[in-house]
Design an enzyme around this catalytic site. Structure first.
Site, PDB file in Angstrom:
ATOM      1  N   GLU A 193     -30.505 -66.690 -11.656  1.00 11.13           N
ATOM      2  CA  GLU A 193     -30.041 -67.500 -10.908  1.00 11.13           C
ATOM      3  C   GLU A 193     -28.856 -66.955  -9.982  1.00 11.13           C
ATOM      4  OE1 GLU A 193     -30.410 -71.583  -7.739  1.00 11.13           O
ATOM      5  OE2 GLU A 193     -30.046 -71.245 -10.218  1.00 11.13           O
ATOM      6  N   ASP A 208     -25.727 -73.783   0.696  1.00  6.61           N
ATOM      7  CA  ASP A 208     -25.677 -75.331   0.011  1.00  6.61           C
ATOM      8  C   ASP A 208     -23.936 -75.842   0.226  1.00  6.61           C
ATOM      9  OD1 ASP A 208     -28.039 -74.751   0.007  1.00  6.61           O
ATOM     10  OD2 ASP A 208     -28.104 -75.652  -2.208  1.00  6.61           O
TER      11      ASP A 208
END
Length: 851
Positions: free
Chosen positions: A818, A586
């Site tokens: 996460e 990302d």
């Protein structure tokens, strides 16, 4: 390969046309000329005397031959009109292999395959009978329905504490004053229909800290819904489960007649409501509306005890004072003679069900210890987290069916009112990263998931890999995010749904495939497992070739052996550093000004893995032709240490970097922007203070370590020492909780990418990358060389830090996360995020890739 796929597609069009014409001439249609030949007199009369039955038979055959010809002419014409991007890869589907049929397929028919729900059951079929659980919780002092996993519900914790991926699971849900224990069991008994039977046991308790006088009623809602629209039959108008356990019944083509039963030793109040709807993603709204209407009329929380005509959804409300327990049993094939329905219901409820669940729990515990051997390595608390990791990964496996939406490239020339076209209807059996935030398939995540799954159940792993590879189009491209079906679509904002066919994703499935090949070489599998892996790899090879070819065709750089991730936005003025979503990393900083000159070191390493794996598979099957040699040559080129260093190594930093058009002098600044109606707003936009130039991009982080993770660096190279320096330096990557994703020395460390995008891969700790780094450290700690002992010391410290931090977070929060904060080690991002965070189990058991 993609090229050969195109050729074979055209060949099929030609051959079907030619074959059709030949068939029409051979089909027995009388030739017209003999009928015009009057000179033969009686011959014509004799022909008319041919048996009428023979003529009818000939005509019958000719009719169907003509239909066959027409259909084969029309079908290729339709295929020719279909855009390439939505044309399936021209090879037999891997999921159609015999090893995935028969007993294997039936054994996996039912399951907890709706991971986005707190408890959701379905079959692995496109339009299934669905089961699910809802209950009433309290949110902001008001009643609300719990059904779909979402962080806003504020549950203290939820997740599978045990799950074997096949026929058993146990889950704990803690929701303020309620503790729900839900257990799932599958059974195939004499008399069962296809796929067998299943049962759910629900045990409702209050926290031990809650005084008895504060214990209240709980309201549960269990439902069945038929996606095909088949009507579900209520057994009666009111329910006393002590007299009759039958709640509902129905029939389907796949499983025959079925029945739903409920039994309990406690005093339960049961109400119901039936609905007719094609929309399965909003069932909780229907229940809420029904309850709200009843509350307005009668002031009580109770379903209406009414049903629509021919309902395809039946919801049963179970209300009782806490604590209580109830068993729900689903039996298929209930109408067959000798189906033993009553006996099977008895075996799936009461003490018999409890006993069978306890037996399955023991089996799970024994298999876990046999496969991962944690008892002698770690404490009991760590073992609980390890079981949670594998259980939530297996319990998060879902089945999806639908059509991906594909963004239409501007250069394609395709005409559409929408900005996307639909992929072909497809099914996907896959694990998911997160039941709450990402309950769908992600291509690059799945490779990490299967590193754990194959070690638990190789047949489930091969099945999942087959489903993913069957999603490949004719060019060898696989959409990176799979949002299939209404339920999956309901969790994703519309603008993020279309997939871009120019964009790739790390081919992490090769991590698993490489493990399987190496496992075969080491005789790690049973004879039966080896045969199935052989069959899978042999049939998958052509798709894997096409996948590698797609990367070589679409993601290659200008220099031989260079690659870069396509899809970066080179026009944005709002991003500090244009994101590289296709890389999976990302916002990890790349060249500040994207262009075709870029070289991304991580993609080069992924391509080496893919080429090397294909070369190994080719050798396994003795495919010594041109393609096999080409993969070996490609792997040799990409592993060439000198070329790698020339392209990506900076001796000043002792680190590997991307290359591109870059400047460090960029920042986000507030500026006034005037819109069309002269309305002035302030926006955070990028300001470039120095012109970019082609250079190495000096950001140390996970990307810098890819050659190390790929074990490309020779064990005696001084560059290996530099990598160990970077890893162990607290001022760069090292923390007491794991390795941070971006060095503290980076100019973009923990910097926001836009006004609304906080740092993601710019500092936080991620388990998937730490696992690969540990794998490399473990490798170098066993290789002869001057840095062997240092690699071992760093490995031990890093492994210990990761385990301690994740176990501590689980103890404090009840979740795997996460990512983890690099300053305090606290869980960040979404929760629960089992996904690749479940790799903590492989770290605990010290199980790494074989390469």
């Amino acid at each position: 390969m993609a090229g050969s796929g195109r050729t074979s597609a055209r060949t099929r069009i030609r051959s079907s046309t030619d074959g059709g014409e030949d068939s029409s001439r051979r089909g027995g249609i009388p030739h017209p000329r003999p009928h015009r030949d009057r000179s033969r007199g009686d011959g014509a009369i004799r022909m008319l005397n041919v048996d009428v039955k023979v003529l009818l038979a000939i005509s019958f055959v000719a009719f169907f031959v003509i239909l066959f010809v027409i259909s084969n002419l029309v079908k290729p014409a339709e295929e020719a009109k279909r855009p390439r991007v939505i044309t399936p890869f021209p090879a037999p589907k891997l999921t159609d292999l015999p090893q995935f049929q028969g007993e294997h397929k039936e054994s996996l028919y039912w399951g907890t395959y709706r991971p986005h729900l707190y408890l959701g059951i379905r079959a692995r079929t496109p339009r299934s009978l669905l089961g699910g659980l809802m209950w009433i919780g309290i949110k902001d002092g008001r009643y609300s329905i719990r059904h779909v996993c979402q962080d806003d519900d504020g549950l203290s914790s939820y997740g599978w504490t045990s799950h074997n991926g096949r026929d058993f699971g146990h889950q704990m849900v803690v929701d303020q004053g309620i503790i729900l224990a839900t257990s799932f069991l599958k059974s195939k008994d004499l008399g069962s229909g296809y796929g067998g039977d299943w049962a759910v046991q629900i045990d409702v308790q209050s926290p031990k800290t809650m005084p008895i006088e504060d214990m209240k009623n709980a309201h549960l809602f269990f439902y069945l819904a038929d996606e095909e629209g088949n009507a579900l039959e209520l057994s009666r108008d009111s329910y006393d489960i002590h007299d009759n356990s039958l709640l509902a019944s129905g029939s389907r083509m796949d499983i025959g007649s079925w029945q739903l039963h409920m039994k309990s030793m406690d005093d339960l109040e049961v109400h119901f409501s039936g609905f007719r709807t094609p929309h399965m993603h909003n069932l909780s709204d229907l229940v809420l509306e029904n309850l709200a209407e009843q509350a307005r009329k009668y002031g009580r929380i109770q379903l209406s005890d009414t049903t629509a005509n021919s309902p395809n959804v039946l919801v049963f409300q179970i209300s009782a004072r806490i604590p209580f327990k109830t068993d729900i049993a689903f039996v298929s094939g209930a109408s067959f003679k000798g189906s033993r329905t009553k006996e099977r219901v008895s075996n799936l409820t009461g003490s018999s069900l409890t006993s069978r669940l306890e037996h399955k729990q023991r089996e799970f515990d024994e298999k876990f210890e046999s496969y991962f051997s944690l008892a002698d390595k770690l404490d009991a608390e760590s073992e609980i987290v390890g079981k949670t990791a594998i259980s939530n990964l297996l319990g998060g496996i879902g089945y999806f069916y639908g059509q991906s939406k594909i963004s239409i490239p501007r250069t394609s020339g395709l005409q559409s009112h929408d900005k996307f076209i639909s992929y072909w209807p497809a099914e996907l059996y896959t694990a998911v990263p997160s039941r709450s935030f990402f309950p769908r398939g992600f291509l690059w995540d799945e490779g990490f998931h299967q590193l754990l799954v194959w070690r638990w159940d190789i047949r489930i792993c091969l099945d999942i890999l087959s489903h993913w590879l069957d999603l490949m189009n004719i060019d060898g491209w696989i959409p990176r995010e799979q949002i299939l079906g209404a339920e999956a679509l309901s969790k994703v904002p519309e603008e993020f749904v279309p997939q871009h066919p120019s964009n790739g994703n790390p081919p992490t499935l090769f991590l698993v495939l490489n493990d399987l090949v190496q496992g075969i070489k080491r005789s790690q599998f049973t004879a039966g497992e080896t045969d199935e892996i052989h069959s899978f790899l042999e049939h998958a090879f052509v798709r894997l070739e096409a996948w590698l070819q797609w990367f070589n065709t679409t993601q290659s750089g200008k220099e031989m052996g260079s690659y870069f991730w396509h899809g970066r936005d080179n026009t944005t003025v709002r991003e500090l550093n244009p994101k590289t979503l296709s890389s999976g990393l990302d916002d990890y900083p790349r060249a500040s000004h994207p262009n075709g000159e870029e070289r991304h070191v991580d993609l080069r390493c992924w391509m080496l893995l893919a080429a090397d794996c294909l070369h190994s598979i080719a050798k396994l099957f003795r495919k010594d032709g041109e393609s096999g040699k080409a993969y070996g040559a490609t792997a040799e080129l990409l592993s060439d240490f000198e070329i790698l260093n020339q392209m990506h190594f900076d001796s000043t930093y002792g680190a590997y970097f991307d290359f591109g058009n870059h400047t460090q002098k960029v920042r986000l600044s507030w500026k006034e922007v005037t819109s069309g109606n002269n309305h002035v707003t302030r926006e955070l936009v990028r300001e470039v203070l120095q012109m970019p130039e082609l250079r190495l991009v000096p950001h140390i982080g996970y990307v810098s370590l890819f050659p190390f993770m790929g074990k490309i660096i020779p064990a005696d190279s001084w560059i290996l020492e530099k990598q160990l320096d970077l890893i162990s330096n607290k001022s760069i990557l090292w923390t007491d909780f794991g390795l941070r994703s971006l060095a503290k020395t980076s100019t973009l460390y923990m910097k926001r990418n836009t006004e609304h995008d906080p740092p993601y891969w710019r500092g936080p700790i991620w388990l998937n990358m730490n696992y690969l780094i540990l794998s490399a450290l473990h490798h170098y700690s066993r290789e002869d060389g001057p840095y062997r002992d240092r690699a071992k010391a760093i490995y031990d410290d890093l492994r210990g830090n990761l385990i301690r931090n994740i176990v501590r977070n689980y103890r404090e929060t009840g979740f795997l996360w996460e990512q983890y904060d690099q300053k305090q080690g606290k869980g960040k991002g979404c929760r629960p995020f089992t996904g690749w965070t479940s790799l903590i189990l492989l770290i605990m058991s010290e199980t790494y890739s074989a390469s």
